[in-house]
Design a protein around this motif. Structure first.
Motif, mmCIF file in Angstrom:
data_model
loop_
_atom_site.group_PDB
_atom_site.id
_atom_site.type_symbol
_atom_site.label_atom_id
_atom_site.label_comp_id
_atom_site.label_asym_id
_atom_site.label_seq_id
_atom_site.Cartn_x
_atom_site.Cartn_y
_atom_site.Cartn_z
ATOM 1 N N ALA A 227 0.794 -1.234 0.000
ATOM 2 C CA ALA A 227 0.000 0.000 0.000
ATOM 3 C C ALA A 227 0.825 1.282 0.000
ATOM 4 C CB ALA A 227 -0.949 0.011 1.201
ATOM 5 N N ALA A 228 1.911 1.312 0.734
ATOM 6 C CA ALA A 228 2.675 2.552 0.895
ATOM 7 C C ALA A 228 3.180 3.057 -0.457
ATOM 8 C CB ALA A 228 3.847 2.336 1.841
ATOM 9 N N GLY A 229 2.770 4.251 -0.817
ATOM 10 C CA GLY A 229 3.251 4.871 -2.036
ATOM 11 C C GLY A 229 2.525 4.479 -3.304
ATOM 12 N N LEU A 230 1.546 3.578 -3.212
ATOM 13 C CA LEU A 230 0.817 3.179 -4.412
ATOM 14 C C LEU A 230 -0.080 4.313 -4.902
ATOM 15 C CD1 LEU A 230 -0.515 -0.483 -3.992
ATOM 16 C CD2 LEU A 230 1.178 0.359 -5.608
ATOM 17 N N ASP A 231 -0.105 4.519 -6.207
ATOM 18 C CA ASP A 231 -0.946 5.551 -6.797
ATOM 19 C C ASP A 231 -2.334 4.953 -7.063
ATOM 20 O OD1 ASP A 231 -2.006 7.756 -8.014
ATOM 21 O OD2 ASP A 231 -0.772 7.639 -9.824
ATOM 22 N N VAL A 232 -3.095 4.757 -5.975
ATOM 23 C CA VAL A 232 -4.459 4.245 -6.076
ATOM 24 C C VAL A 232 -5.374 5.152 -5.260
ATOM 25 C CG1 VAL A 232 -3.738 1.862 -6.451
ATOM 26 C CG2 VAL A 232 -4.167 2.653 -4.123
ATOM 27 N N ASP A 233 -6.639 5.166 -5.639
ATOM 28 C CA ASP A 233 -7.608 6.029 -4.969
ATOM 29 C C ASP A 233 -8.310 5.331 -3.814
ATOM 30 O OD1 ASP A 233 -7.887 8.595 -6.809
ATOM 31 O OD2 ASP A 233 -7.650 6.854 -8.107
ATOM 32 N N ASP A 234 -8.532 4.014 -3.958
ATOM 33 C CA ASP A 234 -9.248 3.256 -2.938
ATOM 34 C C ASP A 234 -8.623 1.886 -2.780
ATOM 35 O OD1 ASP A 234 -11.977 4.781 -2.251
ATOM 36 O OD2 ASP A 234 -11.571 5.034 -4.391
ATOM 37 N N ILE A 235 -8.633 1.396 -1.542
ATOM 38 C CA ILE A 235 -8.250 0.022 -1.242
ATOM 39 C C ILE A 235 -9.407 -0.584 -0.460
ATOM 40 C CG2 ILE A 235 -6.631 -1.500 -0.057
ATOM 41 C CD1 ILE A 235 -4.506 0.689 -0.360
ATOM 42 N N ALA A 236 -10.043 -1.599 -1.042
ATOM 43 C CA ALA A 236 -11.170 -2.262 -0.384
ATOM 44 C C ALA A 236 -10.762 -3.689 -0.053
ATOM 45 C CB ALA A 236 -12.397 -2.258 -1.283
#
Length: 329
Positions: A223-232
Protein backbone atom coordinates in the motif's frame (compact mmCIF):
# COMPACT_ATOMS: atom_id res chain seq x y z
CA UNK A 1 -16.49 -11.67 43.49
CA UNK A 2 -17.60 -10.26 40.10
CA UNK A 3 -14.16 -8.71 39.59
CA UNK A 4 -12.58 -12.05 40.33
CA UNK A 5 -14.81 -13.76 37.76
CA UNK A 6 -13.98 -11.07 35.21
CA UNK A 7 -10.30 -11.50 35.92
CA UNK A 8 -10.61 -15.24 35.49
CA UNK A 9 -12.42 -14.78 32.21
CA UNK A 10 -9.73 -12.37 31.02
CA UNK A 11 -7.01 -14.81 32.03
CA UNK A 12 -8.82 -17.57 30.15
CA UNK A 13 -9.11 -15.50 27.00
CA UNK A 14 -5.46 -14.48 27.18
CA UNK A 15 -4.46 -18.07 27.73
CA UNK A 16 -6.57 -19.21 24.79
CA UNK A 17 -4.99 -16.59 22.58
CA UNK A 18 -1.50 -17.51 23.74
CA UNK A 19 -2.23 -21.16 23.02
CA UNK A 20 -3.56 -20.38 19.57
CA UNK A 21 -0.60 -18.13 18.82
CA UNK A 22 1.74 -20.93 19.81
CA UNK A 23 -0.07 -23.21 17.37
CA UNK A 24 0.25 -20.63 14.59
CA UNK A 25 3.93 -20.17 15.33
CA UNK A 26 4.55 -23.89 15.30
CA UNK A 27 2.71 -24.34 12.01
CA UNK A 28 4.67 -21.50 10.46
CA UNK A 29 8.10 -22.89 11.23
CA UNK A 30 7.56 -26.63 10.87
CA UNK A 31 7.39 -27.82 7.28
CA UNK A 32 5.13 -30.87 7.13
CA UNK A 33 6.34 -33.83 5.14
CA UNK A 34 2.95 -34.02 3.44
CA UNK A 35 3.48 -30.58 1.86
CA UNK A 36 5.69 -31.85 -0.93
CA UNK A 37 5.66 -29.60 -3.96
CA UNK A 38 3.63 -30.54 -7.00
CA UNK A 39 5.86 -31.78 -9.83
CA UNK A 40 6.86 -28.90 -12.07
CA UNK A 41 4.60 -28.50 -15.09
CA UNK A 42 6.58 -27.70 -18.21
CA UNK A 43 5.67 -24.51 -20.03
CA UNK A 44 7.44 -21.97 -22.20
CA UNK A 45 9.09 -18.92 -20.71
CA UNK A 46 6.83 -15.85 -20.70
CA UNK A 47 6.51 -13.96 -23.97
CA UNK A 48 9.05 -11.18 -24.44
CA UNK A 49 7.09 -7.92 -24.58
CA UNK A 50 8.06 -4.31 -25.01
CA UNK A 51 6.75 -1.52 -22.79
CA UNK A 52 3.01 -1.78 -22.23
CA UNK A 53 1.10 1.17 -23.64
CA UNK A 54 -2.42 1.65 -24.94
CA UNK A 55 -1.07 1.16 -28.46
CA UNK A 56 0.76 -2.10 -27.65
CA UNK A 57 -2.03 -3.87 -25.75
CA UNK A 58 -3.34 -5.89 -28.70
CA UNK A 59 0.16 -7.15 -29.43
CA UNK A 60 0.62 -8.19 -25.80
CA UNK A 61 -2.76 -9.93 -25.75
CA UNK A 62 -1.89 -11.94 -28.88
CA UNK A 63 1.57 -12.92 -27.59
CA UNK A 64 0.20 -14.13 -24.27
CA UNK A 65 -2.59 -16.12 -25.91
CA UNK A 66 0.00 -17.84 -28.09
CA UNK A 67 2.08 -18.55 -24.99
CA UNK A 68 -0.94 -20.06 -23.22
CA UNK A 69 -1.65 -22.27 -26.24
CA UNK A 70 1.92 -23.57 -26.23
CA UNK A 71 1.71 -24.12 -22.46
CA UNK A 72 -1.42 -26.21 -23.04
CA UNK A 73 0.37 -28.38 -25.60
CA UNK A 74 3.35 -28.91 -23.30
CA UNK A 75 1.13 -29.76 -20.31
CA UNK A 76 -0.78 -32.28 -22.42
CA UNK A 77 2.46 -33.90 -23.56
CA UNK A 78 3.49 -34.06 -19.90
CA UNK A 79 0.28 -35.92 -19.08
CA UNK A 80 -1.35 -33.14 -17.03
CA UNK A 81 -4.75 -32.99 -18.70
CA UNK A 82 -6.24 -30.65 -16.09
CA UNK A 83 -3.59 -27.98 -16.63
CA UNK A 84 -3.70 -28.51 -20.39
CA UNK A 85 -7.43 -27.79 -20.33
CA UNK A 86 -7.00 -24.74 -18.10
CA UNK A 87 -4.29 -23.27 -20.35
CA UNK A 88 -6.32 -24.00 -23.48
CA UNK A 89 -9.25 -22.00 -22.09
CA UNK A 90 -6.94 -19.04 -21.51
CA UNK A 91 -5.71 -19.14 -25.11
CA UNK A 92 -9.08 -18.39 -26.73
CA UNK A 93 -9.44 -15.13 -28.73
CA UNK A 94 -11.79 -13.60 -26.17
CA UNK A 95 -9.12 -13.57 -23.44
CA UNK A 96 -6.87 -10.54 -22.89
CA UNK A 97 -3.73 -11.07 -20.81
CA UNK A 98 -1.07 -8.47 -20.19
CA UNK A 99 1.04 -11.15 -18.47
CA UNK A 100 1.08 -14.95 -18.55
CA UNK A 101 3.47 -17.58 -17.20
CA UNK A 102 2.36 -21.20 -17.35
CA UNK A 103 5.22 -22.60 -15.31
CA UNK A 104 4.57 -24.13 -11.89
CA UNK A 105 1.44 -22.80 -10.20
CA UNK A 106 1.37 -20.13 -12.88
CA UNK A 107 0.93 -16.38 -13.08
CA UNK A 108 -1.61 -14.46 -15.13
CA UNK A 109 -2.94 -10.91 -15.36
CA UNK A 110 -6.17 -10.69 -17.34
CA UNK A 111 -8.06 -7.60 -18.45
CA UNK A 112 -11.85 -7.56 -18.61
CA UNK A 113 -12.97 -4.47 -20.51
CA UNK A 114 -11.24 -1.80 -22.58
CA UNK A 115 -8.18 -0.97 -20.50
CA UNK A 116 -6.71 1.38 -23.10
CA UNK A 117 -9.59 3.83 -22.70
CA UNK A 118 -10.69 3.18 -19.11
CA UNK A 119 -10.94 6.00 -16.63
CA UNK A 120 -11.96 3.69 -13.74
CA UNK A 121 -9.86 0.55 -13.21
CA UNK A 122 -10.33 -2.11 -10.53
CA UNK A 123 -7.52 -4.53 -9.68
CA UNK A 124 -8.58 -7.78 -8.01
CA UNK A 125 -5.97 -9.31 -5.69
CA UNK A 126 -6.79 -12.93 -4.83
CA UNK A 127 -6.26 -14.95 -1.69
CA UNK A 128 -5.19 -18.51 -1.00
CA UNK A 129 -5.52 -21.47 -3.36
CA UNK A 130 -5.61 -19.34 -6.51
CA UNK A 131 -3.52 -20.66 -9.40
CA UNK A 132 -3.88 -21.30 -13.11
CA UNK A 133 -5.80 -24.44 -12.18
CA UNK A 134 -8.46 -22.35 -10.40
CA UNK A 135 -8.13 -19.17 -12.45
CA UNK A 136 -11.57 -19.45 -14.09
CA UNK A 137 -13.24 -19.07 -10.68
CA UNK A 138 -11.15 -15.97 -9.97
CA UNK A 139 -11.86 -14.55 -13.41
CA UNK A 140 -15.60 -15.08 -12.94
CA UNK A 141 -15.50 -12.61 -10.06
CA UNK A 142 -13.74 -10.06 -12.25
CA UNK A 143 -16.33 -10.51 -14.98
CA UNK A 144 -19.19 -10.11 -12.49
CA UNK A 145 -17.64 -6.89 -11.19
CA UNK A 146 -17.25 -5.52 -14.73
CA UNK A 147 -20.91 -6.21 -15.46
CA UNK A 148 -21.92 -4.45 -12.24
CA UNK A 149 -19.68 -1.48 -13.07
CA UNK A 150 -21.27 -1.19 -16.50
CA UNK A 151 -24.72 -1.36 -14.93
CA UNK A 152 -23.99 1.36 -12.37
CA UNK A 153 -21.60 3.62 -14.27
CA UNK A 154 -22.80 7.10 -15.23
CA UNK A 155 -22.98 7.73 -18.96
CA UNK A 156 -19.54 8.32 -20.42
CA UNK A 157 -17.64 6.48 -17.67
CA UNK A 158 -15.37 3.77 -19.07
CA UNK A 159 -14.35 0.86 -16.87
CA UNK A 160 -11.98 -2.11 -16.84
CA UNK A 161 -11.22 -4.84 -14.32
CA UNK A 162 -7.80 -6.48 -13.97
CA UNK A 163 -7.64 -9.97 -12.45
CA UNK A 164 -4.10 -10.09 -11.07
CA UNK A 165 -2.64 -13.48 -10.24
CA UNK A 166 0.86 -12.09 -9.92
CA UNK A 167 2.16 -14.08 -6.99
CA UNK A 168 2.30 -17.62 -5.64
CA UNK A 169 -0.69 -17.75 -3.31
CA UNK A 170 -0.52 -19.89 -0.17
CA UNK A 171 -2.67 -22.95 0.36
CA UNK A 172 -5.60 -22.49 2.72
CA UNK A 173 -4.30 -25.41 4.79
CA UNK A 174 -0.59 -24.66 4.94
CA UNK A 175 2.08 -23.05 7.09
CA UNK A 176 2.51 -20.17 4.63
CA UNK A 177 -1.06 -18.93 5.01
CA UNK A 178 -0.33 -17.85 8.60
CA UNK A 179 2.68 -15.68 7.72
CA UNK A 180 3.39 -12.55 5.71
CA UNK A 181 6.19 -14.12 3.67
CA UNK A 182 4.28 -14.66 0.43
CA UNK A 183 2.72 -11.18 0.75
CA UNK A 184 6.10 -9.50 1.20
CA UNK A 185 7.43 -11.18 -1.93
CA UNK A 186 4.26 -10.28 -3.86
CA UNK A 187 4.13 -6.60 -2.89
CA UNK A 188 6.81 -5.31 -5.32
CA UNK A 189 5.03 -7.06 -8.20
CA UNK A 190 1.72 -5.42 -7.27
CA UNK A 191 3.40 -2.01 -7.12
CA UNK A 192 4.89 -2.66 -10.56
CA UNK A 193 1.48 -3.59 -11.95
CA UNK A 194 -0.09 -0.34 -10.75
CA UNK A 195 2.74 1.65 -12.36
CA UNK A 196 2.24 -0.19 -15.65
CA UNK A 197 -1.51 0.39 -15.54
CA UNK A 198 -0.91 4.12 -15.31
CA UNK A 199 1.49 3.85 -18.25
CA UNK A 200 -1.40 2.40 -20.24
CA UNK A 201 -4.30 4.54 -19.06
CA UNK A 202 -2.48 7.76 -18.19
CA UNK A 203 -2.09 9.29 -14.72
CA UNK A 204 -5.64 10.63 -14.68
CA UNK A 205 -7.27 7.19 -14.46
CA UNK A 206 -8.67 6.19 -11.07
CA UNK A 207 -7.35 2.83 -9.85
CA UNK A 208 -8.85 0.82 -6.99
CA UNK A 209 -7.48 -2.30 -5.31
CA UNK A 210 -10.03 -4.92 -4.26
CA UNK A 211 -8.25 -7.38 -2.00
CA UNK A 212 -9.77 -10.69 -0.90
CA UNK A 213 -8.68 -12.86 2.02
CA UNK A 214 -4.86 -13.33 2.03
CA UNK A 215 -4.82 -10.82 -0.83
CA UNK A 216 -5.51 -8.15 1.78
CA UNK A 217 -2.16 -9.00 3.36
CA UNK A 218 -0.54 -8.47 -0.04
CA UNK A 219 -2.30 -5.12 -0.40
CA UNK A 220 -1.25 -4.16 3.11
CA UNK A 221 2.38 -4.81 2.29
CA UNK A 222 2.17 -2.96 -1.06
CA UNK A 223 0.00 0.00 0.00
CA UNK A 224 2.67 2.55 0.89
CA UNK A 225 3.25 4.87 -2.04
CA UNK A 226 0.82 3.18 -4.41
CA UNK A 227 -0.95 5.55 -6.80
CA UNK A 228 -4.46 4.24 -6.08
CA UNK A 229 -7.61 6.03 -4.97
CA UNK A 230 -9.25 3.26 -2.94
CA UNK A 231 -8.25 0.02 -1.24
CA UNK A 232 -11.17 -2.26 -0.38
CA UNK A 233 -10.47 -5.38 1.65
CA UNK A 234 -13.01 -8.18 2.03
CA UNK A 235 -12.93 -11.43 3.96
CA UNK A 236 -9.66 -10.34 5.52
CA UNK A 237 -7.75 -12.10 8.31
CA UNK A 238 -5.87 -8.80 8.80
CA UNK A 239 -3.54 -6.67 6.73
CA UNK A 240 -0.43 -6.91 8.86
CA UNK A 241 -1.01 -3.33 10.06
CA UNK A 242 -2.50 -2.29 13.40
CA UNK A 243 -4.58 0.48 11.85
CA UNK A 244 -5.20 2.35 8.61
CA UNK A 245 -2.39 4.80 9.37
CA UNK A 246 -0.02 1.84 9.49
CA UNK A 247 -0.68 1.20 5.80
CA UNK A 248 0.90 4.60 4.99
CA UNK A 249 -1.41 5.28 2.08
CA UNK A 250 -3.41 8.38 1.11
CA UNK A 251 -6.05 6.11 -0.46
CA UNK A 252 -9.46 5.63 1.10
CA UNK A 253 -9.42 2.28 2.92
CA UNK A 254 -12.59 0.20 3.05
CA UNK A 255 -13.35 -3.12 4.75
CA UNK A 256 -16.22 -5.59 4.80
CA UNK A 257 -17.01 -9.03 6.17
CA UNK A 258 -19.89 -11.23 5.05
CA UNK A 259 -22.29 -12.49 7.67
CA UNK A 260 -21.41 -16.15 7.01
CA UNK A 261 -17.65 -15.71 6.42
CA UNK A 262 -15.58 -18.15 8.48
CA UNK A 263 -12.81 -15.53 8.70
CA UNK A 264 -14.86 -13.95 11.51
CA UNK A 265 -13.64 -16.84 13.69
CA UNK A 266 -9.95 -16.28 12.95
CA UNK A 267 -8.25 -14.66 15.97
CA UNK A 268 -6.42 -11.44 15.24
CA UNK A 269 -3.00 -12.08 16.72
CA UNK A 270 0.49 -11.26 15.49
CA UNK A 271 4.03 -12.14 16.56
CA UNK A 272 7.57 -11.96 15.23
CA UNK A 273 9.50 -15.20 15.05
CA UNK A 274 12.91 -15.63 13.43
CA UNK A 275 12.32 -12.69 11.14
CA UNK A 276 8.83 -13.85 10.11
CA UNK A 277 5.53 -12.26 11.11
CA UNK A 278 2.96 -14.85 12.14
CA UNK A 279 -0.66 -13.69 12.13
CA UNK A 280 -1.99 -10.44 10.73
CA UNK A 281 -3.03 -8.22 13.62
CA UNK A 282 -6.08 -6.00 13.98
CA UNK A 283 -9.43 -6.99 12.50
CA UNK A 284 -9.97 -4.61 9.53
CA UNK A 285 -13.70 -4.24 10.29
CA UNK A 286 -13.10 -3.29 13.91
CA UNK A 287 -13.35 0.35 15.00
CA UNK A 288 -9.74 0.15 16.19
CA UNK A 289 -8.50 -0.36 12.63
CA UNK A 290 -10.23 2.75 11.31
CA UNK A 291 -11.37 1.62 7.85
CA UNK A 292 -14.64 2.67 6.24
CA UNK A 293 -16.70 -0.42 6.98
CA UNK A 294 -19.33 -1.24 4.37
CA UNK A 295 -22.12 -3.78 4.14
CA UNK A 296 -21.38 -7.18 2.60
CA UNK A 297 -24.68 -8.95 3.22
CA UNK A 298 -25.00 -12.48 4.55
CA UNK A 299 -22.60 -14.20 2.17
CA UNK A 300 -19.68 -16.49 2.92
CA UNK A 301 -15.97 -16.28 2.25
CA UNK A 302 -16.26 -16.87 -1.50
CA UNK A 303 -19.38 -14.77 -2.11
CA UNK A 304 -18.14 -11.16 -2.29
CA UNK A 305 -18.26 -11.04 -6.10
CA UNK A 306 -21.52 -12.93 -6.51
CA UNK A 307 -23.85 -11.23 -9.02
CA UNK A 308 -26.71 -9.45 -7.29
CA UNK A 309 -24.99 -9.40 -3.90
CA UNK A 310 -24.82 -6.43 -1.54
CA UNK A 311 -21.03 -6.70 -1.45
CA UNK A 312 -20.64 -6.58 -5.25
CA UNK A 313 -22.92 -3.54 -5.54
CA UNK A 314 -20.90 -1.71 -2.89
CA UNK A 315 -17.56 -2.67 -4.42
CA UNK A 316 -18.73 -1.24 -7.75
CA UNK A 317 -19.75 2.01 -6.04
CA UNK A 318 -16.30 2.26 -4.47
CA UNK A 319 -14.57 1.74 -7.83
CA UNK A 320 -16.81 4.35 -9.46
CA UNK A 321 -16.06 6.87 -6.72
CA UNK A 322 -19.69 7.01 -5.60
CA UNK A 323 -18.66 6.91 -1.97
CA UNK A 324 -21.83 8.51 -0.63
CA UNK A 325 -23.86 5.66 -2.17
CA UNK A 326 -21.93 2.90 -0.40
CA UNK A 327 -24.14 1.26 2.22
CA UNK A 328 -22.44 1.00 5.57
CA UNK A 329 -22.46 -2.01 7.88
Amino acid sequence: MEEARAGARGTGVRGWRRGLLATLVASAVVVPLSAAARPEIPAPAPAVLGPLTAASLDEAYAANRANAAEASRMAAAHGDRHRASADRALATPARHFIAFDGRGDGRATEVVGDLAHADRVAVLVPGSDTSLDTFERFRAGAAALREELERQAPEGTRTAVVAWLGYRTPGTVSATVTTTGRAERAAPHLRDLVRRLHDITGPEAHVSLLCHSYGSVVCGRAAAGLDVDDIAIVGSPGTGADCVDGLRTPARVWAALGGDDWVANVPHVSAELLGTTVGFGTDPVSPAFGARVFAAGTGGHSDYFTPGSVSLANLARIVLGETSEVTRA
